[in-house]
Scaffold this motif. Sequence first.
Motif, short mmCIF file in Angstrom:
data_model
loop_
_atom_site.label_atom_id
_atom_site.label_comp_id
_atom_site.label_asym_id
_atom_site.label_seq_id
_atom_site.Cartn_x
_atom_site.Cartn_y
_atom_site.Cartn_z
N ARG A 31 0.81 -1.22 0.00
CA ARG A 31 0.00 0.00 0.00
C ARG A 31 0.84 1.26 0.00
N ASP A 32 2.14 1.12 -0.12
CA ASP A 32 2.99 2.31 -0.09
C ASP A 32 2.69 3.20 -1.30
N PRO A 33 2.41 4.49 -1.08
CA PRO A 33 2.01 5.36 -2.20
C PRO A 33 3.12 5.58 -3.23
N ASP A 34 4.37 5.59 -2.80
CA ASP A 34 5.45 5.78 -3.77
C ASP A 34 5.63 4.55 -4.65
N LEU A 35 5.55 3.37 -4.06
CA LEU A 35 5.66 2.15 -4.85
C LEU A 35 4.50 2.04 -5.82
N SER A 95 12.09 8.80 -2.05
CA SER A 95 11.15 8.81 -0.92
C SER A 95 11.13 7.45 -0.23
N LEU A 96 11.14 6.38 -1.02
CA LEU A 96 11.20 5.03 -0.43
C LEU A 96 12.50 4.84 0.35
N THR A 166 10.11 -4.37 -4.06
CA THR A 166 10.44 -2.97 -3.78
C THR A 166 11.90 -2.68 -4.05
N VAL A 167 12.78 -3.60 -3.62
CA VAL A 167 14.21 -3.44 -3.90
C VAL A 167 14.44 -3.33 -5.41
N ALA A 168 13.81 -4.22 -6.17
CA ALA A 168 13.98 -4.21 -7.62
C ALA A 168 13.42 -2.94 -8.24
N GLU A 169 12.25 -2.48 -7.78
CA GLU A 169 11.65 -1.27 -8.33
C GLU A 169 12.52 -0.04 -8.08
#
Length: 202
Positions: A31-35, A95-96, A166-169
């Motif tokens: 649910r993270d908005p940046d992701l 931001s992440l 997330t790491v990959a993104e």
Amino acid sequence: MCLAVWMVAPLGITADDFGQRKAPGYADLSRDPDLRAMRAIRDSMTQWVVERSIDLDRLKAAYVRMDGNEILRLLQISNQEAAELDARLRSHAESLLFKFPWLARKAAVAGPCTTCNIERGFAALRQDVSKRTPRLSGDVSAADAIADDGEYDEGSEADCKWIEFTVAEVACAMTGPWVYWLCSYLAYCRYCTGPVVDTICR
């Protein structure tokens, strides 16, 4: 760089971390908005290609050559618009990193990808293009049409190994918008599951 999706395991993520939705200091990465905004950029870049009937064979050939100028020309995106997309992607990635400092130790943030799995990436891209219905974009700029961060389809929600994804993104986002686009498809196919993923990544 070899795509980030192949570089997660050596970067300090333990076996216990795999498949985890929750990250240190945050309730739910899904649910993270940046992701979510980064994923929306990928999806809207694909929609941009659909709406303009861009030749995927010629685009793939430009990717094989890693010819950035030709890729942008085929995508009908100006250098300025590409810079705007790059700034948005980097802003979300930074931001992440700010929210989750552990990402900085794990993400494979490197230079332009030179060993991307272009065949696999374009196979997924073609499947996604084939399942989309064109939507009229109206009189808007390429950057605005592509990087509408609010455009995220709840109906296409996938379940992912959220830490690895997330790491990959984050790593993909640091490569620039046109490499990010293909890199993100590979991350999606590697770390996510669900009906839409099955359709795209078969």
